[in-house]
Scaffold this active site. Sequence first.
Site, short mmCIF file in Angstrom:
data_model
loop_
_atom_site.label_atom_id
_atom_site.label_comp_id
_atom_site.label_asym_id
_atom_site.label_seq_id
_atom_site.Cartn_x
_atom_site.Cartn_y
_atom_site.Cartn_z
N ASP A 134 0.83 -1.21 0.00
CA ASP A 134 0.00 0.00 0.00
C ASP A 134 0.87 1.26 0.00
O ASP A 134 2.01 1.22 0.46
CB ASP A 134 -0.87 0.04 1.27
CG ASP A 134 -2.08 -0.88 1.19
OD1 ASP A 134 -2.30 -1.50 0.14
OD2 ASP A 134 -2.80 -0.98 2.21
N MET A 135 0.30 2.38 -0.46
CA MET A 135 1.03 3.65 -0.38
C MET A 135 0.37 4.51 0.69
O MET A 135 -0.85 4.61 0.75
CB MET A 135 0.99 4.36 -1.74
CG MET A 135 1.89 5.56 -1.81
SD MET A 135 3.64 5.17 -1.46
CE MET A 135 4.20 4.57 -3.06
N ARG A 184 -1.16 -0.81 -8.73
CA ARG A 184 -2.51 -0.37 -8.37
C ARG A 184 -2.54 1.17 -8.46
O ARG A 184 -1.71 1.83 -7.84
CB ARG A 184 -2.85 -0.80 -6.95
CG ARG A 184 -4.18 -0.26 -6.45
CD ARG A 184 -4.34 -0.44 -4.94
NE ARG A 184 -4.32 -1.81 -4.53
CZ ARG A 184 -4.03 -2.20 -3.29
NH1 ARG A 184 -3.74 -1.31 -2.35
NH2 ARG A 184 -4.03 -3.48 -2.97
N ALA A 189 -5.72 8.73 -0.47
CA ALA A 189 -6.66 8.84 0.64
C ALA A 189 -6.18 9.72 1.80
O ALA A 189 -6.86 9.81 2.81
CB ALA A 189 -6.97 7.44 1.17
N THR A 226 -10.71 2.06 -8.05
CA THR A 226 -11.60 3.21 -7.95
C THR A 226 -13.05 2.75 -7.98
O THR A 226 -13.36 1.71 -8.56
CB THR A 226 -11.35 4.21 -9.11
OG1 THR A 226 -12.21 5.33 -8.96
CG2 THR A 226 -11.58 3.58 -10.48
P1 FDA Z 1 -14.22 9.01 -5.06
O1 FDA Z 1 -14.23 8.74 -3.59
O2 FDA Z 1 -13.88 10.38 -5.54
O3 FDA Z 1 -15.63 8.59 -5.60
C1 FDA Z 1 -15.93 8.83 -6.97
C2 FDA Z 1 -17.30 8.38 -7.29
O4 FDA Z 1 -17.43 6.98 -7.04
C3 FDA Z 1 -18.41 9.01 -6.47
O5 FDA Z 1 -18.73 10.27 -6.96
C4 FDA Z 1 -19.50 8.00 -6.69
O6 FDA Z 1 -20.08 8.15 -7.95
C5 FDA Z 1 -18.75 6.69 -6.64
N1 FDA Z 1 -18.74 6.17 -5.27
C6 FDA Z 1 -17.75 6.27 -4.37
N2 FDA Z 1 -18.12 5.67 -3.21
C7 FDA Z 1 -19.36 5.20 -3.40
C8 FDA Z 1 -20.28 4.51 -2.58
N3 FDA Z 1 -20.02 4.20 -1.30
N4 FDA Z 1 -21.48 4.19 -3.12
C9 FDA Z 1 -21.78 4.53 -4.38
N5 FDA Z 1 -20.95 5.21 -5.19
C10 FDA Z 1 -19.75 5.53 -4.72
N6 FDA Z 1 -5.43 5.03 -1.03
C11 FDA Z 1 -4.15 5.29 -0.67
O7 FDA Z 1 -3.81 6.45 -0.43
N7 FDA Z 1 -3.23 4.27 -0.60
C12 FDA Z 1 -3.56 2.98 -0.90
O8 FDA Z 1 -2.70 2.10 -0.81
C13 FDA Z 1 -4.90 2.70 -1.29
N8 FDA Z 1 -5.30 1.44 -1.60
C14 FDA Z 1 -6.55 1.24 -2.14
C15 FDA Z 1 -6.92 -0.02 -2.61
C16 FDA Z 1 -8.14 -0.20 -3.23
C17 FDA Z 1 -8.50 -1.53 -3.76
C18 FDA Z 1 -9.04 0.90 -3.37
C19 FDA Z 1 -10.35 0.76 -4.07
C20 FDA Z 1 -8.70 2.13 -2.87
C21 FDA Z 1 -7.48 2.31 -2.23
N9 FDA Z 1 -7.12 3.55 -1.71
C22 FDA Z 1 -5.82 3.76 -1.33
C23 FDA Z 1 -8.16 4.58 -1.49
C24 FDA Z 1 -8.26 5.54 -2.65
O9 FDA Z 1 -7.12 6.33 -2.72
C25 FDA Z 1 -9.49 6.45 -2.49
O10 FDA Z 1 -9.38 7.18 -1.31
C26 FDA Z 1 -10.80 5.72 -2.50
O11 FDA Z 1 -10.80 4.62 -3.35
C27 FDA Z 1 -11.91 6.65 -2.98
O12 FDA Z 1 -11.64 7.10 -4.29
P2 FDA Z 1 -12.50 6.73 -5.58
O13 FDA Z 1 -11.56 6.53 -6.71
O14 FDA Z 1 -13.39 5.61 -5.30
O15 FDA Z 1 -13.26 8.05 -5.89
#
Ligand code: FDA
Length: 308
Positions: A134-135, A184, A189, A226
Amino acid sequence: MLDRALLRVSRSQGIKKLVTRAPVTSHVVSRFVAGEEADDAVAATRRLSATGLRVSIDHLGEYTTDRAHADKIVSAYLLLLDRLHEAGLSAWAEVSVKLSALGQGLPDGERIALENTELICGAARTAGMTVTVDMEDHTTTDSTLGILRELRKDFPDTGAVLQAYLYRTEADCRDLAYAGSRVRLCKGAYSEPESVAFKDQNEIDRSYVRCLKILMAGEGYPMLATHDPRLVQIGQRLATDNERPLDSYEFQMLYGIRPMEQQRLASLGHLMRVYVPYGTDWYGYLIRRLAERPANLAFFARALISKN
Ligand code: FDA
């Protein structure tokens, strides 16, 4: 900004006590966390794999402040890998590790984190699984990528994570888009300063697309982490444009977030991996999930009100 304020408030020990002891919290936590024990993670893997989903399991914990605790986390991973193997789930699972939990922040921490991660990678290989690193926040990026380079000498299938919100990430994608390199890509976050990271959501999304174009056109194995429907669609289009077979990349989402979409993508033949956290140290993880989406915070607030 709500997210930054929440992440700041969450560092207070008083708030932490309040949240972790509130009776409703366990109900909210169980939406995002598989349970506290290795067997809970194994049970979640069994459930998800029965529906065609793969997993990457994270033993929760970060910022270890003593060596003994880092060693305990290594033992927890070794036990987990054993249990997954025994349960015949190796083909469906891998593990994700946080270097800060494995000692990166201790004196001589890079060596300690490297050695600890090597132990986990060795056990994962024996059990027929892989590891992704992870980062964490930007102060650790160089160190983490340096440790990853070392790890890949013996364990070339070790996965990297890059965060699209950092200005540097396009360049990191170019460096890591080589054959066999599992990367990945997530938005990121942590609460980062403007000096190193895009703050505007649209800019972060545009950066994600630029980074993804590099990874999808490259020779590595991109892992698109994502929940964003637009980015998922763009990912599918880039896969087609680059004539990538379905097994040359994968989608990833978090446990408890958009489960129907996870199933939909798997039903289209995509490899879909769910990031499954487990363990007692869930506070930091929960706060990040609440901070990134007001609806998650509302869900928590509703639970608090309805149970009181
Ligand atoms: P974002 O949170 O901006 O959401 C975009 C859109 O997705 C929303 O507008 C909505 O349409 C949809 N959506 C999101 N959540 C929803 C929900 N609960 N229900 C319905 N729709 C929803 N970060 C990090 O810094 N280091 C790491 O190592 C990792 N590792 C990691 C692994 C995996 C497998 C994932 C999926 C994520 C991470 N992350 C991470 C977290 C990542 O950086 C990020 O914070 C979250 O995935 C949220 O970003 P999104 O890309 O989902 O977009």
